[in-house]
Motif scaffolding. Sequence first.
Motif, PDB file in Angstrom:
ATOM      1  N   GLN A   1      71.215  62.910  38.976  1.00 47.94           N
ATOM      2  CA  GLN A   1      69.931  62.446  38.472  1.00 47.94           C
ATOM      3  C   GLN A   1      69.627  61.072  39.045  1.00 47.94           C
ATOM      4  OE1 GLN A   1      67.848  64.113  36.692  1.00 47.94           O
ATOM      5  NE2 GLN A   1      66.359  62.567  36.075  1.00 47.94           N
ATOM      6  N   VAL A   2      68.465  60.951  39.647  1.00 50.61           N
ATOM      7  CA  VAL A   2      68.066  59.672  40.231  1.00 50.61           C
ATOM      8  C   VAL A   2      67.724  58.676  39.133  1.00 50.61           C
ATOM      9  CG1 VAL A   2      66.278  58.537  41.578  1.00 50.61           C
ATOM     10  CG2 VAL A   2      67.266  60.688  42.375  1.00 50.61           C
ATOM     11  N   GLN A   3      68.241  57.478  39.278  1.00 42.88           N
ATOM     12  CA  GLN A   3      67.902  56.394  38.363  1.00 42.88           C
ATOM     13  C   GLN A   3      67.626  55.125  39.160  1.00 42.88           C
ATOM     14  OE1 GLN A   3      71.300  56.324  35.615  1.00 42.88           O
ATOM     15  NE2 GLN A   3      69.940  57.139  34.036  1.00 42.88           N
ATOM     16  N   LEU A   4      66.688  54.343  38.662  1.00 35.09           N
ATOM     17  CA  LEU A   4      66.302  53.106  39.307  1.00 35.09           C
ATOM     18  C   LEU A   4      66.401  51.975  38.292  1.00 35.09           C
ATOM     19  CD1 LEU A   4      63.107  54.573  40.963  1.00 35.09           C
ATOM     20  CD2 LEU A   4      65.195  53.984  42.184  1.00 35.09           C
ATOM     21  N   VAL A   5      67.001  50.874  38.709  1.00 32.34           N
ATOM     22  CA  VAL A   5      67.152  49.727  37.817  1.00 32.34           C
ATOM     23  C   VAL A   5      66.668  48.474  38.528  1.00 32.34           C
ATOM     24  CG1 VAL A   5      68.732  48.327  36.464  1.00 32.34           C
ATOM     25  CG2 VAL A   5      69.137  50.791  36.690  1.00 32.34           C
ATOM     26  N   GLU A   6      65.609  47.870  37.982  1.00 32.80           N
ATOM     27  CA  GLU A   6      65.041  46.669  38.583  1.00 32.80           C
ATOM     28  C   GLU A   6      65.630  45.402  37.953  1.00 32.80           C
ATOM     29  OE1 GLU A   6      61.312  49.438  38.027  1.00 32.80           O
ATOM     30  OE2 GLU A   6      63.029  48.800  36.810  1.00 32.80           O
ATOM     31  N   SER A   7      65.556  44.319  38.706  1.00 34.19           N
ATOM     32  CA  SER A   7      65.940  43.004  38.195  1.00 34.19           C
ATOM     33  C   SER A   7      65.233  41.943  39.028  1.00 34.19           C
ATOM     34  CB  SER A   7      67.456  42.808  38.268  1.00 34.19           C
ATOM     35  OG  SER A   7      67.906  42.870  39.603  1.00 34.19           O
ATOM     36  N   GLY A   8      65.239  40.709  38.517  1.00 39.12           N
ATOM     37  CA  GLY A   8      64.721  39.596  39.296  1.00 39.12           C
ATOM     38  C   GLY A   8      63.367  39.069  38.873  1.00 39.12           C
ATOM     39  N   GLY A   9      62.743  39.676  37.902  1.00 42.38           N
ATOM     40  CA  GLY A   9      61.465  39.160  37.448  1.00 42.38           C
ATOM     41  C   GLY A   9      61.625  37.832  36.729  1.00 42.38           C
ATOM     42  N   GLY A  10      60.505  37.224  36.388  1.00 34.46           N
ATOM     43  CA  GLY A  10      60.555  35.953  35.675  1.00 34.46           C
ATOM     44  C   GLY A  10      59.215  35.259  35.694  1.00 34.46           C
ATOM     45  N   SER A  11      59.233  33.992  35.293  1.00 32.66           N
ATOM     46  CA  SER A  11      58.023  33.186  35.259  1.00 32.66           C
ATOM     47  C   SER A  11      58.102  32.115  36.334  1.00 32.66           C
ATOM     48  CB  SER A  11      57.857  32.544  33.889  1.00 32.66           C
ATOM     49  OG  SER A  11      57.694  33.525  32.890  1.00 32.66           O
ATOM     50  N   VAL A  12      56.984  31.910  37.009  1.00 32.94           N
ATOM     51  CA  VAL A  12      56.942  30.933  38.088  1.00 32.94           C
ATOM     52  C   VAL A  12      55.534  30.351  38.175  1.00 32.94           C
ATOM     53  CG1 VAL A  12      56.357  32.665  39.823  1.00 32.94           C
ATOM     54  CG2 VAL A  12      57.565  30.583  40.517  1.00 32.94           C
ATOM     55  N   GLN A  13      55.447  29.161  38.693  1.00 38.81           N
ATOM     56  CA  GLN A  13      54.125  28.563  38.899  1.00 38.81           C
ATOM     57  C   GLN A  13      53.507  29.076  40.178  1.00 38.81           C
ATOM     58  OE1 GLN A  13      54.642  24.266  38.592  1.00 38.81           O
ATOM     59  NE2 GLN A  13      53.995  24.360  36.448  1.00 38.81           N
ATOM     60  N   ALA A  14      52.200  28.991  40.233  1.00 39.47           N
ATOM     61  CA  ALA A  14      51.483  29.415  41.431  1.00 39.47           C
ATOM     62  C   ALA A  14      52.033  28.685  42.658  1.00 39.47           C
ATOM     63  CB  ALA A  14      49.996  29.139  41.278  1.00 39.47           C
ATOM     64  N   GLY A  15      52.197  29.455  43.724  1.00 39.06           N
ATOM     65  CA  GLY A  15      52.765  28.901  44.944  1.00 39.06           C
ATOM     66  C   GLY A  15      54.261  29.105  45.054  1.00 39.06           C
ATOM     67  N   GLY A  16      54.878  29.525  43.956  1.00 38.79           N
ATOM     68  CA  GLY A  16      56.315  29.728  43.945  1.00 38.79           C
ATOM     69  C   GLY A  16      56.726  31.072  44.511  1.00 38.79           C
ATOM     70  N   SER A  17      58.023  31.347  44.402  1.00 41.56           N
ATOM     71  CA  SER A  17      58.596  32.567  44.971  1.00 41.56           C
ATOM     72  C   SER A  17      59.514  33.256  43.973  1.00 41.56           C
ATOM     73  CB  SER A  17      59.401  32.236  46.232  1.00 41.56           C
ATOM     74  OG  SER A  17      58.588  31.659  47.222  1.00 41.56           O
ATOM     75  N   LEU A  18      59.617  34.562  44.122  1.00 45.39           N
ATOM     76  CA  LEU A  18      60.556  35.369  43.357  1.00 45.39           C
ATOM     77  C   LEU A  18      61.061  36.484  44.253  1.00 45.39           C
ATOM     78  CD1 LEU A  18      58.847  35.846  39.865  1.00 45.39           C
ATOM     79  CD2 LEU A  18      60.966  34.595  40.323  1.00 45.39           C
ATOM     80  N   ARG A  19      62.247  36.985  43.928  1.00 48.12           N
ATOM     81  CA  ARG A  19      62.804  38.118  44.652  1.00 48.12           C
ATOM     82  C   ARG A  19      63.198  39.190  43.638  1.00 48.12           C
ATOM     83  NH1 ARG A  19      68.377  39.328  47.484  1.00 48.12           N
ATOM     84  NH2 ARG A  19      67.713  40.493  49.325  1.00 48.12           N
ATOM     85  N   LEU A  20      62.604  40.348  43.793  1.00 52.70           N
ATOM     86  CA  LEU A  20      62.923  41.483  42.942  1.00 52.70           C
ATOM     87  C   LEU A  20      63.937  42.384  43.631  1.00 52.70           C
ATOM     88  CD1 LEU A  20      59.365  42.501  41.676  1.00 52.70           C
ATOM     89  CD2 LEU A  20      60.916  40.749  40.790  1.00 52.70           C
ATOM     90  N   SER A  21      64.804  42.982  42.820  1.00 54.33           N
ATOM     91  CA  SER A  21      65.790  43.918  43.331  1.00 54.33           C
ATOM     92  C   SER A  21      65.704  45.220  42.556  1.00 54.33           C
ATOM     93  CB  SER A  21      67.203  43.348  43.191  1.00 54.33           C
ATOM     94  OG  SER A  21      67.355  42.143  43.904  1.00 54.33           O
ATOM     95  N   CYS A  22      66.047  46.304  43.225  1.00 52.89           N
ATOM     96  CA  CYS A  22      66.057  47.615  42.590  1.00 52.89           C
ATOM     97  C   CYS A  22      67.256  48.388  43.112  1.00 52.89           C
ATOM     98  CB  CYS A  22      64.770  48.359  42.896  1.00 52.89           C
ATOM     99  SG  CYS A  22      64.749  50.080  42.344  1.00 52.89           S
ATOM    100  N   SER A  23      68.118  48.815  42.216  1.00 54.33           N
ATOM    101  CA  SER A  23      69.276  49.621  42.598  1.00 54.33           C
ATOM    102  C   SER A  23      68.975  51.089  42.359  1.00 54.33           C
ATOM    103  CB  SER A  23      70.502  49.190  41.786  1.00 54.33           C
ATOM    104  OG  SER A  23      70.870  47.869  42.099  1.00 54.33           O
ATOM    105  N   LEU A  24      69.306  51.906  43.351  1.00 51.84           N
ATOM    106  CA  LEU A  24      69.081  53.346  43.292  1.00 51.84           C
ATOM    107  C   LEU A  24      70.405  54.046  43.026  1.00 51.84           C
ATOM    108  CD1 LEU A  24      67.449  55.978  43.813  1.00 51.84           C
ATOM    109  CD2 LEU A  24      67.917  55.646  46.251  1.00 51.84           C
ATOM    110  N   PHE A  25      70.437  54.882  41.995  1.00 51.66           N
ATOM    111  CA  PHE A  25      71.627  55.650  41.652  1.00 51.66           C
ATOM    112  C   PHE A  25      71.309  57.132  41.703  1.00 51.66           C
ATOM    113  CE2 PHE A  25      73.994  52.003  40.302  1.00 51.66           C
ATOM    114  CZ  PHE A  25      73.061  51.136  39.755  1.00 51.66           C
ATOM    115  N   GLY A  26      72.304  57.919  42.092  1.00 44.69           N
ATOM    116  CA  GLY A  26      72.144  59.365  42.067  1.00 44.69           C
ATOM    117  C   GLY A  26      71.592  59.975  43.337  1.00 44.69           C
ATOM    118  N   TYR A  27      71.445  59.165  44.393  1.00 50.57           N
ATOM    119  CA  TYR A  27      70.930  59.688  45.661  1.00 50.57           C
ATOM    120  C   TYR A  27      71.427  58.780  46.767  1.00 50.57           C
ATOM    121  CZ  TYR A  27      67.617  61.572  49.052  1.00 50.57           C
ATOM    122  OH  TYR A  27      67.047  62.175  50.145  1.00 50.57           O
ATOM    123  N   THR A  28      72.074  59.367  47.769  1.00 52.52           N
ATOM    124  CA  THR A  28      72.682  58.535  48.804  1.00 52.52           C
ATOM    125  C   THR A  28      72.182  58.830  50.214  1.00 52.52           C
ATOM    126  OG1 THR A  28      74.526  60.092  48.982  1.00 52.52           O
ATOM    127  CG2 THR A  28      74.806  58.211  47.498  1.00 52.52           C
TER     128      THR A  28
END
Length: 125
Positions: A1-28
């Motif tokens: 069964q495919v599952q997806l798990v995100e991380s990396g969100g948050g609060s930032v001021q305009a002009g800032g940066s963020l990096r989101l990640s997503c791990s995929l399980f159940g499919y290679t």
Amino acid sequence: QVQLVESGGGSVQAGGSLRLSCSLFGYTWNRHCMGWFRQAPGKAREGVATIYTLIGGTDYANSVRGRFTVSHDNAKNALYLEMNSLKPEDTGMYYCAFKYDASSCSLDTTEFHYWGQGTQVTVSS
């Protein structure tokens, strides 16, 4: 069964940066399409960026082109979204998505079969 798990969100001021990640399980297999989508309060879910993992082909929404970069790590089976020069209008819940069929890897939400739970991104002015 495919599952997806995100991380990396948050609060930032305009002009800032963020990096989101997503791990995929159940499919290679490395022949699929993955993407990032977002949904602001009271608005429909929209495509942000997609990538075809076999060749690394990408597609971006016009609103994020040049500011966001989508990438995929085959060894880790993970998807990333590097977001720079963030704007208040980038605020929303960001979702990782997966589809088996990579004959089309567009920003169309209806084409994707599996979704993560989402991670919140808030950009203040």
